[in-house]
Enzyme design. Structure first.
Site, PDB file in Angstrom:
ATOM      1  N   THR A  73       0.865  -1.325   0.106  1.00 58.97           N
ATOM      2  CA  THR A  73       0.101  -0.073  -0.016  1.00 58.97           C
ATOM      3  C   THR A  73       0.872   1.270  -0.053  1.00 58.97           C
ATOM      4  O   THR A  73       0.622   2.229  -0.895  1.00 58.97           O
ATOM      5  CB  THR A  73      -0.919   0.074   1.170  1.00 58.97           C
ATOM      6  OG1 THR A  73      -1.707  -1.109   1.243  1.00 58.97           O
ATOM      7  CG2 THR A  73      -1.734   1.124   1.445  1.00 58.97           C
ATOM      8  N   ASN A 152      -5.725  -9.324  -7.984  1.00 58.51           N
ATOM      9  CA  ASN A 152      -5.513 -10.114  -6.744  1.00 58.51           C
ATOM     10  C   ASN A 152      -7.037 -11.041  -6.531  1.00 58.51           C
ATOM     11  O   ASN A 152      -6.693 -11.992  -5.933  1.00 58.51           O
ATOM     12  CB  ASN A 152      -5.470  -9.342  -5.479  1.00 58.51           C
ATOM     13  CG  ASN A 152      -6.725  -8.067  -5.601  1.00 58.51           C
ATOM     14  OD1 ASN A 152      -6.557  -7.232  -6.480  1.00 58.51           O
ATOM     15  ND2 ASN A 152      -7.157  -7.777  -4.383  1.00 58.51           N
ATOM     16  N   GLN A 180       1.064  -9.326  -6.111  1.00 55.16           N
ATOM     17  CA  GLN A 180       0.456 -10.549  -6.270  1.00 55.16           C
ATOM     18  C   GLN A 180       1.419 -11.421  -7.252  1.00 55.16           C
ATOM     19  O   GLN A 180       1.072 -12.465  -7.190  1.00 55.16           O
ATOM     20  CB  GLN A 180      -1.048 -10.688  -6.849  1.00 55.16           C
ATOM     21  CG  GLN A 180      -2.117 -10.128  -5.933  1.00 55.16           C
ATOM     22  CD  GLN A 180      -2.291 -10.999  -4.998  1.00 55.16           C
ATOM     23  OE1 GLN A 180      -1.825 -12.277  -4.800  1.00 55.16           O
ATOM     24  NE2 GLN A 180      -2.709 -10.575  -3.688  1.00 55.16           N
ATOM     25  N   THR A 238      13.337   4.912  10.377  1.00 56.26           N
ATOM     26  CA  THR A 238      14.384   3.926  10.472  1.00 56.26           C
ATOM     27  C   THR A 238      13.894   2.589   9.864  1.00 56.26           C
ATOM     28  O   THR A 238      12.821   2.077   9.983  1.00 56.26           O
ATOM     29  CB  THR A 238      14.779   3.519  12.155  1.00 56.26           C
ATOM     30  OG1 THR A 238      15.257   5.003  12.407  1.00 56.26           O
ATOM     31  CG2 THR A 238      15.569   2.527  12.520  1.00 56.26           C
ATOM     32  N   CYS A 324      -9.103  -7.613   1.945  1.00 56.99           N
ATOM     33  CA  CYS A 324      -9.664  -6.389   2.595  1.00 56.99           C
ATOM     34  C   CYS A 324     -10.868  -5.869   2.756  1.00 56.99           C
ATOM     35  O   CYS A 324     -11.337  -5.207   3.482  1.00 56.99           O
ATOM     36  CB  CYS A 324      -8.790  -5.021   1.767  1.00 56.99           C
ATOM     37  SG  CYS A 324      -7.438  -5.544   1.053  1.00 56.99           S
TER      38      CYS A 324
HETATM   39  C1  LIG Z   1      -2.645  -6.024  -5.927  1.00 60.26           C
HETATM   40  C2  LIG Z   1      -2.460  -5.623  -4.452  1.00 60.26           C
HETATM   41  N1  LIG Z   1      -2.023  -4.441  -4.191  1.00 60.26           N
HETATM   42  C3  LIG Z   1      -1.963  -4.125  -2.997  1.00 60.26           C
HETATM   43  C4  LIG Z   1      -2.224  -4.804  -1.712  1.00 60.26           C
HETATM   44  C5  LIG Z   1      -1.810  -4.040  -0.549  1.00 60.26           C
HETATM   45  O1  LIG Z   1      -1.057  -5.039   0.197  1.00 60.26           O
HETATM   46  P1  LIG Z   1      -0.648  -4.451   1.713  1.00 60.26           P
HETATM   47  O2  LIG Z   1      -1.922  -4.561   2.425  1.00 60.26           O
HETATM   48  O3  LIG Z   1       0.173  -5.454   2.165  1.00 60.26           O
HETATM   49  O4  LIG Z   1      -0.140  -3.193   1.730  1.00 60.26           O
HETATM   50  C6  LIG Z   1      -2.566  -6.252  -2.186  1.00 60.26           C
HETATM   51  C7  LIG Z   1      -2.950  -6.982  -1.002  1.00 60.26           C
HETATM   52  O5  LIG Z   1      -3.963  -7.758  -1.060  1.00 60.26           O
HETATM   53  C8  LIG Z   1      -2.845  -6.569  -3.202  1.00 60.26           C
HETATM   54  O6  LIG Z   1      -3.399  -7.655  -3.417  1.00 60.26           O
END
Ligand SMILES: Cc1ncc(COP(=O)(O)O)c(C=O)c1O
Length: 383
Positions: A73, A152, A180, A238, A324
């Protein structure tokens, strides 16, 4: 108590034993701050730089093009908001797709609120972006195109190299969210031709809390967080040394195994075949061939995917879409963007296999899902 079979590797992966072993000394003995100039600091710095080289090696980049972040993210936010900050006043338009993770779509939305224009390119029924639709969206003031590498939820792989060939000669930067992809398909920045690429440690057997952004040399990008000058001024804070050692070890593991475990497509195909045999009317969501070899998103007719997973929760751990949004009741935005009707979207289940998955597990999951689907489809006898 027997635990349910884990088929949710797109949500997260376990930490590989080799990765846990590599991390342990950095939790116990080598606790130094990589910015310290004494021995403790130097140990930590060496480990961070070794990990940077491993991650760069995985994607055929140079170590100085890899920047560690706290997650995918953050890497996506840095790519999109950082390029927009660097090009503010010169450009004011972005292009993205209708099936991006919120970690891409939300920073784009934020920029729109700040006066940027954003074109959202649609996808077809298989979840594929048409490179020509991207080309038509490009303008002289387009700063960045951000299109994910692999989706995803349905696993569809986007034609990133074709999009790069259309955007980059026009001086337009290309970012791809490849959170992914590692461990499932090759990720090579030269083949993909992108300027920025996002990675997530916990999707390929490193722990949570570490990600990386590849930034091609010379790409205009400004920091989004401000503070001290860690990560060459692009990402202050850090360094998470154990996490970074973990993503380095995971990159080494994946690179050594080849692009993927050879039998991921076999396992996924076996699961699909079993389900197809037991569930007449089962529909595959996503592209039949251009898809992550570990991802099977299928719609069960006549039931809700959520109810189905609830019915098998003692035997199977999977999800209806991305982790999510697993709690919400809304239909997946990805499936809606693909034009699936409400019933088919409601019946969708995402099953994703990983390196530890066995044939026996896949068979067990198929049998449990088929039995639960039959139960849900059988009307309650009248009392
Ligand atoms: C395609 C994609 N991008 C971004 C993310 C975000 O990952 P994170 O929650 O580890 O920041 C995910 C997590 O499911 C994802 O599948």
């Amino acid at each position: 108590m027997q635990r349910p079979v884990y088929l949710d590797y797109n949500a997260t992966t376990p930490v590989a034993p080799e990765v846990a072993d590599a991390i342990e000394p950095y939790l116990r003995e080598h606790f130094g701050n990589p910015s310290s100039t004494h021995l403790y600091g130097r140990r930590a710095r060496e480990a961070v730089e070794a990990a940077r080289a491993e991650v760069a090696g995985l994607i055929a980049a140079e170590p100085d093009e890899v920047f560690f972040t706290g997650c995918a993210t953050e890497a996506n936010n840095l790519a999109i908001l950082g390029v927009a900050r660097a090009l503010r006043g010169k450009k004011r338009h972005l292009v993205t797709s209708a099936i991006e993770h919120p970690a891409v779509s939300q920073p784009c939305r934020m920029l729109r609120e700040d006066g940027w224009e954003v074109t959202v390119v649609p996808v077809d029924g298989d979840g594929l972006v048409d490179p020509q639709a991207v080309a038509r969206a490009l303008r002289p003031d387009t700063a960045l195109v951000s299109i994910m590498h692999a989706n995803n939820e349905v696993g569809t792989l986007q034609p990133i190299a074709e999009i790069a060939a259309l955007a980059r000669p026009r001086g337009i930067l290309l970012h791809t969210d490849a959170a992914q992809s590692p461990g499932k398909v090759p990720v090579d920045i030269e083949t993909l031709g992108c300027d920025l690429l996002t990675l997530a440690g916990h999707k390929f057997y490193a722990p949570k809390g570490v990600g990386a952004l590849y930034v091609r040399r010379g790409t205009p990008i400004a920091p989004v967080l401000v503070g001290a000058d860690h990560e060459r001024g692009l990402r202050p804070g850090t360094e998470n040394v154990p996490g970074i050692v973990g993503i380095g070890a995971a990159a080494r593991l994946i690179a050594a195994r080849g692009s993927s475990r050879d039998d991921l497509p076999h396992l996924c195909g076996r699961l699909h075949a079993r389900l197809r045999d037991g569930v007449p009317g089962l529909r595959l969501n996503g592209h039949a061939a251009r898809r992550l070899p570990n991802t099977l998103n299928v719609s069960f007719p006549g039931v809700s995917g959520r109810d189905l997973l609830h019915a098998v929760e003692a035997q199977v751990a999977a999800s209806v879409g991305s982790a999510c949004h697993a709690e919400g009741d809304a239909v997946s935005g990805v499936l809606a963007a693909m034009g699936l009707n409400a019933d088919r979207a409601r019946g969708a289940v995402r099953l994703s296999v990983g390196l530890p998955t066995t044939e026996a597990e896949v068979d067990e999951v198929a049998a449990a899902l088929i039995a639960a689907w039959r139960r849900l489809m059988t009307p309650e006898p009248a009392r």
